[in-house]
Design a protein around this motif. Structure first.
Motif, short mmCIF file in Angstrom:
data_model
loop_
_atom_site.label_atom_id
_atom_site.label_comp_id
_atom_site.label_asym_id
_atom_site.label_seq_id
_atom_site.Cartn_x
_atom_site.Cartn_y
_atom_site.Cartn_z
N ASP A 135 39.91 44.61 52.15
CA ASP A 135 41.08 45.28 52.72
C ASP A 135 42.12 45.59 51.64
OD1 ASP A 135 42.99 46.20 54.60
OD2 ASP A 135 43.85 44.19 54.77
N LEU A 136 42.52 44.59 50.87
CA LEU A 136 43.51 44.79 49.83
C LEU A 136 42.97 45.73 48.75
CD1 LEU A 136 46.19 44.32 48.48
CD2 LEU A 136 45.32 42.14 47.58
N THR A 137 41.71 45.57 48.39
CA THR A 137 41.12 46.42 47.35
C THR A 137 41.13 47.88 47.78
OG1 THR A 137 39.67 44.63 46.62
CG2 THR A 137 39.05 46.86 45.98
N HIS A 138 40.87 48.14 49.07
CA HIS A 138 40.93 49.51 49.58
C HIS A 138 42.29 50.14 49.32
CE1 HIS A 138 40.32 52.80 52.53
NE2 HIS A 138 41.61 52.60 52.78
N HIS A 139 43.34 49.40 49.63
CA HIS A 139 44.70 49.94 49.46
C HIS A 139 45.09 49.99 47.99
CE1 HIS A 139 45.49 50.15 53.75
NE2 HIS A 139 44.91 48.97 53.87
N VAL A 140 44.60 49.06 47.21
CA VAL A 140 44.85 49.09 45.76
C VAL A 140 44.28 50.36 45.15
CG1 VAL A 140 44.14 48.05 43.56
CG2 VAL A 140 45.07 46.60 45.39
N MET A 141 43.08 50.74 45.57
CA MET A 141 42.46 51.95 45.03
C MET A 141 43.27 53.19 45.38
SD MET A 141 39.98 50.98 43.18
CE MET A 141 39.15 52.55 42.87
N ASP A 223 52.04 44.45 38.79
CA ASP A 223 52.88 43.34 39.25
C ASP A 223 52.89 43.29 40.77
OD1 ASP A 223 53.52 42.62 36.67
OD2 ASP A 223 55.49 43.61 36.66
N GLY A 224 53.01 44.45 41.41
CA GLY A 224 53.03 44.49 42.87
C GLY A 224 51.70 44.06 43.47
N ILE A 225 50.60 44.51 42.86
CA ILE A 225 49.27 44.11 43.33
C ILE A 225 49.09 42.60 43.19
CG2 ILE A 225 46.80 44.31 42.86
CD1 ILE A 225 47.36 47.22 42.00
N GLU A 226 49.55 42.07 42.07
CA GLU A 226 49.43 40.62 41.82
C GLU A 226 50.18 39.83 42.88
OE1 GLU A 226 49.12 38.19 37.75
OE2 GLU A 226 51.04 39.22 38.02
N ARG A 227 51.36 40.29 43.24
CA ARG A 227 52.16 39.60 44.27
C ARG A 227 51.45 39.64 45.62
NH1 ARG A 227 55.46 41.41 48.03
NH2 ARG A 227 55.58 43.51 47.14
N LEU A 228 50.94 40.79 46.02
CA LEU A 228 50.26 40.90 47.30
C LEU A 228 49.01 40.02 47.36
CD1 LEU A 228 50.51 44.76 47.96
CD2 LEU A 228 51.87 42.93 49.00
N HIS A 229 48.27 40.00 46.25
CA HIS A 229 47.06 39.16 46.21
C HIS A 229 47.43 37.68 46.34
CE1 HIS A 229 43.12 37.77 45.30
NE2 HIS A 229 43.42 37.31 44.09
N ALA A 230 48.47 37.26 45.66
CA ALA A 230 48.90 35.86 45.71
C ALA A 230 49.37 35.48 47.11
CB ALA A 230 50.01 35.62 44.70
N GLU A 231 49.94 36.44 47.84
CA GLU A 231 50.44 36.17 49.19
C GLU A 231 49.34 36.27 50.26
OE1 GLU A 231 53.49 39.03 49.70
OE2 GLU A 231 54.95 38.01 48.39
N GLY A 232 48.13 36.68 49.85
CA GLY A 232 47.06 36.84 50.83
C GLY A 232 47.33 38.00 51.78
N TRP A 233 47.91 39.07 51.24
CA TRP A 233 48.32 40.22 52.05
C TRP A 233 47.15 40.84 52.79
CZ3 TRP A 233 47.08 45.37 52.24
CH2 TRP A 233 47.97 46.24 52.91
N THR A 234 47.41 41.33 54.00
CA THR A 234 46.43 42.06 54.78
C THR A 234 47.11 43.23 55.47
OG1 THR A 234 44.90 41.98 56.66
CG2 THR A 234 46.76 40.47 56.70
N SER A 235 46.37 44.28 55.73
CA SER A 235 46.94 45.44 56.39
C SER A 235 46.97 45.28 57.90
CB SER A 235 46.14 46.70 56.02
OG SER A 235 44.81 46.61 56.53
N ALA A 236 46.43 44.19 58.41
CA ALA A 236 46.40 43.97 59.86
C ALA A 236 47.81 43.95 60.41
CB ALA A 236 45.71 42.64 60.16
N ARG A 237 47.99 44.56 61.55
CA ARG A 237 49.31 44.63 62.19
C ARG A 237 49.37 43.69 63.39
NH1 ARG A 237 49.99 46.67 58.03
NH2 ARG A 237 50.74 48.78 57.55
#
Length: 238
Positions: A135-141, A223-237
């Motif tokens: 999920d995160l990789t999709h948005h990173v790309m 830096d932003g990607i690193e923060r989201l990864h560390a927070e376990g970010w997901t696009s789920a609403r």
């Protein structure tokens, strides 16, 4: 004798040789000057000989893209994803600076060539193999976009240089008038565009340090990607 030389040249011809010659010719003359006839002259063969290796100009351009993409350094074998991604992108930028025509061709190709797909697959793997979710990789790309190829659309890009006698004087007067109009109508844009010292030769904007601007934006993104990864970010609403 000339016919024998041409026949010998055709016998030695291969797809790799055709593509490498095309890349060299585009580097030297620009992509606009590259044609099947001009390439055949460079190789010392008749134009029809090329069609045994590339079906048409589009296939030639696709093959040239793959030649260039192969020059990008492979990802380093280390666990720290951020530095691996950064070095890969900067390697791609270095390759495109060597082949100034390649950006235009990459942007206009409609088919994903094997070389392009392999690079994208490898680039995505840098994230997936280091613990990123799909999920995160999709948005990173999406966020990385063309930056993965070493370029991005620049905000303050300048128009192509004008040629001709007296052009510099005309341009100076024209630019002064444009600046005055800009200061009246769009003061904030002008203020930011002129925020750094400017001299000749920039791509981002006259005098802007292209490499600095590219790396500055890249580091902000990482830096932003690193923060989201560390927070376990997901696009789920919800």
């Amino acid at each position: 004798m000339g016919e024998a030389v041409a026949v010998s040249g055709r016998a030695r011809l291969s797809k790799d040789r055709v593509l490498e010659a095309a890349v060299s010719l585009a580097d030297e003359l620009g992509i606009g000057e590259l044609s099947m006839r001009r390439l055949a002259q460079e190789l010392g063969v008749v134009p029809m000989a090329l069609y045994k290796h590339v079906a048409n100009k589009d296939e030639l351009l696709d093959g040239m893209v793959d030649v260039v993409v192969k020059e990008i350094d492979p990802p380093a074998d280390e666990p720290a994803w951020r530095e691996v991604v950064r070095r890969r992108i900067l390697s791609a930028r270095s390759v495109l600076l060597r082949h100034q025509w390649a950006r235009q061709v990459l942007e206009t190709r409609t088919n994903k060539t094997p070389g392009v797909l392999a690079y994208m697959d490898s680039f995505i793997g840098i994230f997936l193999d280091r613990g990123f979710s799909a999920d995160l990789t999709h948005h990173v790309m999406h966020a990385v976009g063309s930056r993965m190829w070493g370029f991005t659309q620049e905000l303050f890009a300048e128009p192509a240089d004008r040629a001709g006698e007296g052009a510099a004087e005309v341009d100076t007067a024209l630019q002064l008038a444009m600046l005055q109009e800009m200061s009246r109508r769009y003061p904030n844009v002008l203020r930011i565009a002129m925020a750094s010292s400017h001299d000749e030769g920039g791509v981002v904007g006259q005098g802007c340090d292209d490499q600095f601007e590219f790396e500055f934006a890249l580091d902000l993104l990482l830096d932003g990607i690193e923060r989201l990864h560390a927070e376990g970010w997901t696009s789920a609403r919800g």
